[in-house]
Design a protein around this motif. Structure first.
Motif, PDB file in Angstrom:
ATOM      1  N   VAL A 158       0.845  -1.190   0.000  1.00  0.00           N
ATOM      2  CA  VAL A 158       0.000   0.000   0.000  1.00  0.00           C
ATOM      3  C   VAL A 158       0.884   1.245   0.000  1.00  0.00           C
ATOM      4  N   LEU A 159       0.614   2.180  -0.931  1.00  0.00           N
ATOM      5  CA  LEU A 159       1.364   3.432  -1.042  1.00  0.00           C
ATOM      6  C   LEU A 159       0.432   4.614  -0.829  1.00  0.00           C
ATOM      7  N   ASP A 160       0.883   5.572  -0.041  1.00  0.00           N
ATOM      8  CA  ASP A 160       0.108   6.799   0.156  1.00  0.00           C
ATOM      9  C   ASP A 160       1.088   7.933   0.443  1.00  0.00           C
ATOM     10  N   HIS A 161       0.688   9.194   0.110  1.00  0.00           N
ATOM     11  CA  HIS A 161       1.617  10.316   0.261  1.00  0.00           C
ATOM     12  C   HIS A 161       1.207  11.286   1.365  1.00  0.00           C
ATOM     13  N   ASP A 162       0.193  10.941   2.157  1.00  0.00           N
ATOM     14  CA  ASP A 162      -0.255  11.815   3.248  1.00  0.00           C
ATOM     15  C   ASP A 162       0.340  11.309   4.564  1.00  0.00           C
ATOM     16  N   PRO A 163       1.323  12.015   5.151  1.00  0.00           N
ATOM     17  CA  PRO A 163       1.972  11.523   6.376  1.00  0.00           C
ATOM     18  C   PRO A 163       0.997  11.329   7.538  1.00  0.00           C
ATOM     19  N   ASP A 164       0.038  12.251   7.698  1.00  0.00           N
ATOM     20  CA  ASP A 164      -0.934  12.132   8.790  1.00  0.00           C
ATOM     21  C   ASP A 164      -1.806  10.885   8.625  1.00  0.00           C
ATOM     22  N   GLN A 165      -2.246  10.643   7.394  1.00  0.00           N
ATOM     23  CA  GLN A 165      -3.077   9.472   7.110  1.00  0.00           C
ATOM     24  C   GLN A 165      -2.298   8.190   7.388  1.00  0.00           C
ATOM     25  N   ILE A 166      -1.044   8.162   6.970  1.00  0.00           N
ATOM     26  CA  ILE A 166      -0.221   6.967   7.158  1.00  0.00           C
ATOM     27  C   ILE A 166      -0.016   6.682   8.633  1.00  0.00           C
ATOM     28  N   GLU A 167       0.264   7.731   9.412  1.00  0.00           N
ATOM     29  CA  GLU A 167       0.494   7.549  10.845  1.00  0.00           C
ATOM     30  C   GLU A 167      -0.744   6.964  11.518  1.00  0.00           C
ATOM     31  N   MET A 168      -1.917   7.474  11.130  1.00  0.00           N
ATOM     32  CA  MET A 168      -3.169   6.985  11.706  1.00  0.00           C
ATOM     33  C   MET A 168      -3.411   5.523  11.322  1.00  0.00           C
ATOM     34  N   LEU A 169      -3.190   5.184  10.034  1.00  0.00           N
ATOM     35  CA  LEU A 169      -3.415   3.819   9.564  1.00  0.00           C
ATOM     36  C   LEU A 169      -2.457   2.839  10.221  1.00  0.00           C
ATOM     37  N   ARG A 170      -1.211   3.267  10.437  1.00  0.00           N
ATOM     38  CA  ARG A 170      -0.248   2.383  11.088  1.00  0.00           C
ATOM     39  C   ARG A 170      -0.632   2.107  12.536  1.00  0.00           C
ATOM     40  N   ARG A 171      -1.232   3.100  13.202  1.00  0.00           N
ATOM     41  CA  ARG A 171      -1.662   2.885  14.589  1.00  0.00           C
ATOM     42  C   ARG A 171      -2.728   1.795  14.667  1.00  0.00           C
ATOM     43  N   PHE A 172      -3.490   1.611  13.580  1.00  0.00           N
ATOM     44  CA  PHE A 172      -4.536   0.589  13.552  1.00  0.00           C
ATOM     45  C   PHE A 172      -4.050  -0.708  12.908  1.00  0.00           C
ATOM     46  N   GLY A 173      -2.733  -0.835  12.764  1.00  0.00           N
ATOM     47  CA  GLY A 173      -2.173  -2.107  12.313  1.00  0.00           C
ATOM     48  C   GLY A 173      -2.057  -2.282  10.822  1.00  0.00           C
ATOM     49  N   ASN A 174      -2.331  -1.242  10.021  1.00  0.00           N
ATOM     50  CA  ASN A 174      -2.204  -1.365   8.575  1.00  0.00           C
ATOM     51  C   ASN A 174      -0.751  -1.131   8.157  1.00  0.00           C
ATOM     52  N   LYS A 175      -0.297  -1.892   7.193  1.00  0.00           N
ATOM     53  CA  LYS A 175       1.063  -1.725   6.687  1.00  0.00           C
ATOM     54  C   LYS A 175       1.002  -0.820   5.457  1.00  0.00           C
ATOM     55  N   VAL A 176       1.371   0.439   5.652  1.00  0.00           N
ATOM     56  CA  VAL A 176       1.287   1.441   4.591  1.00  0.00           C
ATOM     57  C   VAL A 176       2.658   2.100   4.453  1.00  0.00           C
ATOM     58  N   PHE A 177       3.084   2.323   3.197  1.00  0.00           N
ATOM     59  CA  PHE A 177       4.387   2.930   2.940  1.00  0.00           C
ATOM     60  C   PHE A 177       4.190   4.355   2.427  1.00  0.00           C
ATOM     61  N   TYR A 178       5.045   5.257   2.927  1.00  0.00           N
ATOM     62  CA  TYR A 178       4.977   6.655   2.506  1.00  0.00           C
ATOM     63  C   TYR A 178       5.710   6.822   1.173  1.00  0.00           C
ATOM     64  N   GLY A 179       5.103   7.548   0.259  1.00  0.00           N
ATOM     65  CA  GLY A 179       5.767   7.858  -1.001  1.00  0.00           C
ATOM     66  C   GLY A 179       4.770   8.250  -2.075  1.00  0.00           C
ATOM     67  N   ASP A 180       5.276   8.938  -3.096  1.00  0.00           N
ATOM     68  CA  ASP A 180       4.471   9.382  -4.230  1.00  0.00           C
ATOM     69  C   ASP A 180       4.443   8.273  -5.278  1.00  0.00           C
ATOM     70  N   ALA A 181       3.283   7.668  -5.461  1.00  0.00           N
ATOM     71  CA  ALA A 181       3.168   6.519  -6.363  1.00  0.00           C
ATOM     72  C   ALA A 181       3.407   6.889  -7.818  1.00  0.00           C
ATOM     73  N   THR A 182       3.378   8.181  -8.158  1.00  0.00           N
ATOM     74  CA  THR A 182       3.619   8.585  -9.545  1.00  0.00           C
ATOM     75  C   THR A 182       5.110   8.626  -9.883  1.00  0.00           C
ATOM     76  N   ARG A 183       5.965   8.313  -8.892  1.00  0.00           N
ATOM     77  CA  ARG A 183       7.403   8.240  -9.145  1.00  0.00           C
ATOM     78  C   ARG A 183       7.775   6.833  -9.628  1.00  0.00           C
ATOM     79  N   LEU A 184       8.511   6.787 -10.725  1.00  0.00           N
ATOM     80  CA  LEU A 184       8.868   5.501 -11.330  1.00  0.00           C
ATOM     81  C   LEU A 184       9.695   4.648 -10.375  1.00  0.00           C
ATOM     82  N   ASP A 185      10.673   5.256  -9.684  1.00  0.00           N
ATOM     83  CA  ASP A 185      11.534   4.463  -8.810  1.00  0.00           C
ATOM     84  C   ASP A 185      10.747   3.845  -7.652  1.00  0.00           C
TER      85      ASP A 185
END
Length: 623
Positions: free
Chosen positions: A424-451
């Motif tokens: 799972v990729l998302d670029h909102d740091p606040d959203q990611i922090e909240m999702l991780r607190r509920f046990g979701n494995k989410v990675f920070y980053g801009d999915a429109t970047r090729l690398d």
């Protein structure tokens, strides 16, 4: 032609370079103007003609903004426009006037200068917000509301300048006549926009000559601008009002498309003219004085705007950004200073100094925003956020989900519940922090970047769920994956019909509109609530779904052809109505009384009946 060559060459060289350096396009235009102006290489010496032409870029911009605001939406903004706008102009104007009085200015000059400095640059603020995709946000709309009020407030400010000046006694026109002219001009714009323009556009569009349609669009804006000038009002206000009146027109998008290239070029010329107008001679002669005045001006305005943002309910994280966006002086200040100098309210030296302060404040806006971005990045680091993309340690996951908001979360939970591993990729740091607190494995980053998308396993993955909310980013990711990972299957989220069509045109087979199924289920439940059998309601909903998707797919090849698109849509509506009528008649004739029992009756039915129904059988006594 030589001057045009200088303008275009400076823009083409400086603006891309400024963008590449992260300075923004507006600062690029300002630098271009400074380089070719009297204080640079001197390619352009007479800047007055360029300024008059460049002002029309602001007029076209306000017309296009008006096209995007229907009257109902504008009325919904009246609290922010008149409430927040009045508060901002009054607070900033009073503080700046008080500062000028403390410096020993006379009350007339301090009054005019203080309230002129309270105005902000609509051109710079709107261009910057569009560049950052900030305009659709609540904070962006609040900032735009204040800018709109400032454009309105400039009119009475210009009107009182002659009354304060030494030339006031020479005026032979009574005040009531000026007011009558203003109201007459506004009434004329309303009549032209509401009753005359649409029939004329219909006739011109029927000719099929695109260039004549473009010519009429320019004629409309220029004519209304000239009418407002003759009545002593702002060109921009008239153009904005005309745009609002045409916002509900079927020709809105065509007008916007035809005006856009002229708006972009002339708005760039406006910024170049501001850069040329900077008096570097005055800056060289009194650098400390000028720099102190610019800094004091920005501090007073930023502090006042931060307070206004708090009163207007702007979130704490965005108050400083809001203040920086509209902290600069405005283009109307140049007009007010010129009128005040001619009326004797300001002496030429004071008017020149204020003009330099406003021009330099315009140049600081991109720099302030860069500083704000850097400060926010450091703050996120200090709070545990990660401005750099996370290292993705998930291996061999068959599904990548880009965007984990309300749409992406539902898809992800369904897949995870069925044992499907995901990245799972998302670029909102606040959203990611909240999702991780509920046990979701989410990675920070801009999915429109090729690398990043490659690091997420795009080469090995079987499926990409493109659930990004922003339409441009959603399409950018789609294009990126289609180009570099053609074998990766895509399930895409569409915000609306236009987005759906753009995804289909890119060859995406599985596209789901985010609100379509929910609205369809609501319609089915509405039929049930009105007494229709659940079976019939479900059949009608399924029929509508099939027909809607079929009709949309038929519209994809015709989407760029307005005439053909209208024809397809009309034929689709007629076909759906006829299909509904046939199905209703056949259903009543062949199966009177047949259908699923209401939910309460199904719950009360014997267990044997429910089991038989679940197996697709109907008990003999109920056949």
């Amino acid at each position: 032609m030589t001057e045009a060559l200088a303008y275009l060459a400076a823009a083409v060289l400086c603006v891309p370079l400024a963008k590449r350096l992260g300075l923004g396009s507006v600062l690029g235009y300002l630098i271009a103007g400074a380089l070719i102006g009297p204080w640079g290489f001197g390619f352009i010496q007479n800047i007055d003609s360029a300024q008059h032409l460049a002002e029309f870029g602001v007029v076209l911009m306000l017309f296009v903004i008006g096209l995007e605001l229907e009257p109902k939406r504008l009325m919904a903004m009246k609290r922010d426009v008149f409430g927040g706008g009045t508060l901002q102009v009054a607070l900033c104007g009073a503080l700046l006037m008080g500062g000028l009085l403390a410096m020993g200015w006379g009350w007339k000059g301090a009054l005019v200068a203080g309230f002129a400095l309270a105005l902000s640059s609509t051109a710079i603020a709107v261009a910057t917000m569009n560049e950052r995709n900030f305009m659709p946000t609540p904070t962006g709309q609040t900032a735009f509301s204040i800018l709109l009020f400032q454009d309105i407030a400039a009119i009475p400010l210009l009107a009182i300048v002659p009354l304060l000046g030494v030339a006031a006694a020479a005026s032979s026109e009574p005040g009531w006549m000026g007011a009558a002219k203003a109201f007459g001009a506004i009434a004329a714009v309303i009549v032209i926009g509401r009753y005359l323009t649409r029939p004329l556009l219909r006739v011109i569009a029927a000719t099929g000559l695109r260039e004549v349609f473009t010519a009429f669009a320019l004629l409309l804006v220029i004519g209304i601008a000239e009418l407002m000038v003759l009545s002593g009002l702002s060109m921009g206000l008239g153009a904005f009002l005309a745009g609002v009146l045409l916002a509900g027109s079927e020709y809105r998008h065509a007008l916007e498309t035809d005006i856009e290239p002229f708006k972009g070029l002339l708005l760039g010329l406006f910024f170049i003219a501001v850069g040329m107008a900077i008096d570097f001679g005055l800056l060289i002669n009194a650098p400390v004085k000028v720099i102190v005045l610019v800094l004091a001006y920005l501090v007073v305005k930023v502090v006042a705007l931060w307070g206004v943002a708090r009163v207007m309910g702007v979130s704490h994280r965005q108050r400083l950004l809001f203040a920086f966006l509209i902290s600069q002086g405005g283009e109307f200040a140049f007009v007010v200073f010129g009128a005040a100098r001619m009326a004797g309210v300001l002496d030429p030296a004071a008017a020149g100094l204020l003009t330099l302060v406003v021009a330099l404040s315009m140049a600081t806006t991109p720099l302030l925003l860069i500083a704000h971005d850097a400060w926010m990045a450091r703050a996120e680091c200090a709070q545990g956020g990660k401005p750099d993309p996370d290292v993705i340690d998930e291996k061999d996951a068959p599904v990548i989900i880009a965007g984990f908001g309300r749409f992406g979360q539902i898809v992800g939970r369904l897949l995870i519940a069925n044992g499907v591993r995901t990245v799972v990729l998302d670029h909102d740091p606040d959203q990611i922090e909240m999702l991780r607190r509920f046990g979701n494995k989410v990675f920070y980053g801009d999915a429109t970047r090729l690398d990043l998308i490659e690091a997420a396993g795009a080469k090995e993955a079987r499926l990409l769920v493109n659930a990004i909310d922003d339409v441009e980013d959603n399409l950018a990711l789609t294009d990126l994956v289609r180009e570099h990972f053609p074998n990766l299957k895509i399930v895409a989220r569409a915000r609306n019909v236009s987005h759906y069509v753009q995804l289909k045109q890119r060859g995406i087979d599985i596209v789901e509109r985010e609100s379509f199924e929910a609205a369809l289920n609501a319609g089915r439940r509405a039929l049930e609530a009105l007494g229709h059998e659940p079976y019939r309601a479900a059949e009608m909903a399924n029929l509508f779904r099939r027909h809607n998707i079929k009709n949309l797919d038929a519209m994809v090849p015709a989407f760029a052809d307005e005439e053909r698109l209208v024809s397809v849509a009309k034929a689709g509506r007629e076909e759906l109505e006829a299909q509904f009528a046939r199905d209703r008649a056949e259903f009543e004739h062949l199966h009177p009384g047949r259908g699923w029992a209401p939910e309460a009756e199904r719950e009360a039915a014997p267990a044997a009946d429910r089991e038989a129904a679940a197996g697709g059988e109907v008990p003999a006594e109920r056949q």
